[in-house]
Design a protein around this motif. Structure first.
Motif, PDB file in Angstrom:
ATOM      1  N   ASN A   1      34.983  75.460  50.943  1.00 28.47           N
ATOM      2  CA  ASN A   1      34.310  76.183  52.022  1.00 28.47           C
ATOM      3  C   ASN A   1      33.112  76.986  51.553  1.00 28.47           C
ATOM      4  O   ASN A   1      32.151  77.163  52.292  1.00 28.47           O
ATOM      5  N   ASN A   2      33.140  77.492  50.328  1.00 30.97           N
ATOM      6  CA  ASN A   2      32.065  78.374  49.853  1.00 30.97           C
ATOM      7  C   ASN A   2      31.556  77.908  48.485  1.00 30.97           C
ATOM      8  O   ASN A   2      31.487  78.697  47.540  1.00 30.97           O
TER       9      ASN A   2
ATOM     10  N   ARG B   1      29.067  79.936  46.125  1.00 32.77           N
ATOM     11  CA  ARG B   1      29.369  81.265  45.592  1.00 32.77           C
ATOM     12  C   ARG B   1      29.576  81.208  44.074  1.00 32.77           C
ATOM     13  O   ARG B   1      29.520  82.249  43.423  1.00 32.77           O
TER      14      ARG B   1
ATOM     15  N   TYR C   1      29.207  87.498  59.783  1.00 31.52           N
ATOM     16  CA  TYR C   1      28.591  87.273  58.473  1.00 31.52           C
ATOM     17  C   TYR C   1      27.568  88.360  58.148  1.00 31.52           C
ATOM     18  O   TYR C   1      26.819  88.819  59.029  1.00 31.52           O
TER      19      TYR C   1
ATOM     20  N   ASP D   1      26.640  86.238  53.098  1.00 37.23           N
ATOM     21  CA  ASP D   1      27.446  85.159  53.668  1.00 37.23           C
ATOM     22  C   ASP D   1      26.549  84.038  54.197  1.00 37.23           C
ATOM     23  O   ASP D   1      26.807  82.853  53.977  1.00 37.23           O
TER      24      ASP D   1
ATOM     25  N   PHE E   1      24.991  82.040  51.191  1.00 35.53           N
ATOM     26  CA  PHE E   1      25.918  81.134  50.511  1.00 35.53           C
ATOM     27  C   PHE E   1      26.301  79.947  51.384  1.00 35.53           C
ATOM     28  O   PHE E   1      26.439  78.826  50.894  1.00 35.53           O
ATOM     29  N   GLN E   2      26.466  80.173  52.678  1.00 30.84           N
ATOM     30  CA  GLN E   2      26.894  79.074  53.542  1.00 30.84           C
ATOM     31  C   GLN E   2      25.769  78.071  53.792  1.00 30.84           C
ATOM     32  O   GLN E   2      26.013  76.866  53.832  1.00 30.84           O
TER      33      GLN E   2
ATOM     34  N   THR F   1      25.484  76.165  50.572  1.00 36.02           N
ATOM     35  CA  THR F   1      26.619  75.243  50.465  1.00 36.02           C
ATOM     36  C   THR F   1      26.417  74.034  51.363  1.00 36.02           C
ATOM     37  O   THR F   1      26.664  72.891  50.954  1.00 36.02           O
TER      38      THR F   1
ATOM     39  N   LYS G   1      41.342  80.999  49.179  1.00 31.65           N
ATOM     40  CA  LYS G   1      40.431  81.848  48.425  1.00 31.65           C
ATOM     41  C   LYS G   1      41.064  82.312  47.117  1.00 31.65           C
ATOM     42  O   LYS G   1      42.193  82.799  47.091  1.00 31.65           O
TER      43      LYS G   1
ATOM     44  N   GLU H   1      35.515  83.635  46.840  1.00 36.94           N
ATOM     45  CA  GLU H   1      36.200  83.008  47.978  1.00 36.94           C
ATOM     46  C   GLU H   1      36.692  81.598  47.611  1.00 36.94           C
ATOM     47  O   GLU H   1      37.616  81.448  46.819  1.00 36.94           O
TER      48      GLU H   1
END
Length: 540
Positions: free
Chosen positions: A344-345, A348, A393, A397, A400-401, A404, A434, A443
């Motif tokens: 998901n992350n 990070r 967020y 956040d 990073f998203q 990603t 996480k 995370e």
């Protein structure tokens, strides 16, 4: 940040060979005491027994091809046969690559054994030798892009997976960077260099041929081989799905956090990179480049435009006649089921640990940070759209998203979409559990899934944190799903909710967490926004 530290191996202690070791008529059997022996097509090797039950036969450093020393940029050759059983208890050398700094969370996986151009080795974990059983064979392709890594990391130890699922696990080394992916066909008329742009992938094909030819001896089924890999290993999986030479050598494929090889380089890009390497090395011919001392060659790569880090397979009209997944899924692998997904992350790790200031971004800093990831897209539109899709967020956040999605999630989605148009099913997942390390700020980062897929939490404490009921639960869920997929082409297990195949209408996705669930089109607003405004992959 390079991720090689996670993909390195350690040498095991050498095991002496008993003089009374014998072979049976089937060609492979255990013999004296606790020393298993395997008869390969080139000679016998002796291994060790490991695992909780001490019944996993392990062979490290089996030679599947001859040394490439003196044959740089050429197809791998068969090994010279040997007559006396050789110990296979230490990992073989890693293929030459640029040095990398330490990544603290990968500390548990570090196992450096040194590099050499004599590096074409594979490793086997199996509960049976010539016992007539047809176990699924799972061949792991290591991460590190196409430029670093090896099959010898502690994280890739196959003992628990082989024991848990009664499967055969194989890891391997192959040529990397400019040694495995320098396209020289436009710079030399010598036919021995004609395949130089894809030698690393062709090494993997040769290893898969070894697996096919020795399946009975290692207790496996040549007709049930799964290739799987994470990050660069998943990119290699995707590439092999577009190679005619690999047809029939595997029947299932798993791509974890690395679907970026929807497309490889073209000769238009690859030829200038090769010319620049020659210029940087100060040579005027491919023959001179092939004859350079290896340390000088690696140094030249690091000083060149590639920085020894910018290589991919090449659509050369030979090994790759078209892109693996662009503009659609290559029909070469239309009958191969695919399991694909991401964490998901992911970013990070690289975008966080490598630049810790990104954990505390302000909204004012965010546009400049995002610009390198969005090309010509409107940064303001992306930030506004992400804030609407994720009201909770903060600026970090969002950074990073988006990073990603650009580097991992988008290409995984495109691969699943295109694969779903073929006959064989594709299954999509996302890991959401996480890790508590680094105060929880990572995370669900890149490469965390490796610990669970291999059921190797005890070998991954620097990344997963201490062993707990949660980490055991995650290993149970993911390892068993991967084993089920390797066995049948379907990842469903009794512990999971019903997991449908992926299609563009429902977009069913297994969310792996302590309480797994299937979600149709998770984070749909984010996906719709970023698929619309971002390019589909990294530029070629």
């Amino acid at each position: 940040m390079r991720l090689r530290a996670a993909m390195i191996g350690v040498a095991a202690a050498a095991l002496s060979v008993s003089a009374c070791t014998t072979m049976d008529g089937a060609g492979a059997t255990a013999s004296a005491g606790n020393v298993p022996q395997l008869q390969t097509a080139y000679g016998a090797v002796t291994g060790s027994r490991e695992g909780a039950s001490n019944d996993v036969n392990v062979f490290r450093g089996i030679r599947y091809a001859a040394t490439t020393e003196g044959r740089r940029f050429q197809l791998a050759a068969d090994p010279e046969p040997w007559t006396t059983a050789r110990p296979a208890t230490e990992f073989g050398s890693e293929c030459p690559q640029r040095p990398s700094g330490d990544v603290p969370v990968f500390k548990s996986w570090e196992n450096s054994v040194g590099t050499s151009e004599d590096c074409l080795f594979l490793n086997v974990w199996t509960r049976g030798l010539s016992d007539g059983k047809k176990r699924p064979i799972m061949v792991w392709l290591h991460g590190g892009g196409y430029v670093t890594g090896s099959g010898s990391s502690n994280g890739y130890d196959g003992s628990r997976l082989a024991e848990r699922g009664d499967v055969v696990v194989v890891t391997l080394n192959h040529r990397l960077n400019g040694l495995g992916y320098s396209y020289l066909a436009g710079l030399s008329d010598d036919p021995k260099y004609a395949d130089s742009g894809n030698l690393g992938s062709l090494d993997i094909v040769k290893a898969l041929e070894w697996v096919r030819d020795h399946a009975d001896e290692i207790g496996g089924d040549a007709g049930n081989v799964t290739i799987f890999g994470e990050s660069g290993g998943a990119a290699k999986v995707s590439t092999l799905m577009g190679m005619e030479q690999a047809r029939g050598l595997f029947q299932r494929a798993i791509a974890q956090s690395g679907s970026m090889s929807l497309a490889g380089f073209t000769p238009r890009l690859a030829t200038p990179l090769a010319k620049d390497l020659m210029a940087t090395a100060g040579v005027s011919s491919v023959e001179e480049l092939a004859a350079m001392p290896i340390d000088d060659f690696v140094e030249a790569m690091m000083k060149s435009r590639s920085k020894a880090a910018f290589y991919r397979p090449v659509v050369d009209g030979r090994s790759l006649t078209r892109q693996p997944y662009a503009p659609d899924a290559n029909p070469v692998s239309a009958d191969i089921p695919l399991l694909v997904g991401t964490n998901n992350n992911e970013m990070r790790l690289q975008g966080g640990l490598g630049s810790p200031e990104n954990f505390a971004l302000t909204w004012e800093q965010l546009p400049a940070k995002l610009t390198p990831f969005v090309d010509d897209a409107d940064v303001g539109e992306i930030i506004a759209g992400m804030r609407k899709a994720h009201p909770d967020y903060d600026a970090s956040d969002v950074f990073f998203q988006v990073a990603t999605f650009r580097n991992y999630r988008n290409t995984a989605l495109r691969q699943a979409e295109r694969k779903s148009a073929q006959a064989a099913p594709v299954y999509m997942y996302r890991l959401d559990w996480k890790t508590p390390v680094e105060g929880g700020r990572l995370e669900t980062p890149h490469a965390l899934d490796i610990a669970f897929v291999f059921d190797n939490v005890a070998r991954s404490l620097s990344y997963t944190g201490p062993e707990t009921a949660q980490t055991k639960r995650m290993a149970d869920l993911m390892a068993d799903a991967w084993i089920a997929f390797a066995r049948t082409g379907n990842p469903n297990t009794a512990a999971l909710p019903q997991w449908p195949a992926y299609n563009v209408q429902q977009r069913a996705t297994m969310i792996f967490d302590v309480d797994p669930e299937v979600v149709n089109d998770p984070d749909s607003a984010e996906r719709e926004l970023l698929q619309r405004v971002l390019p589909e992959g990294r530029s070629l």
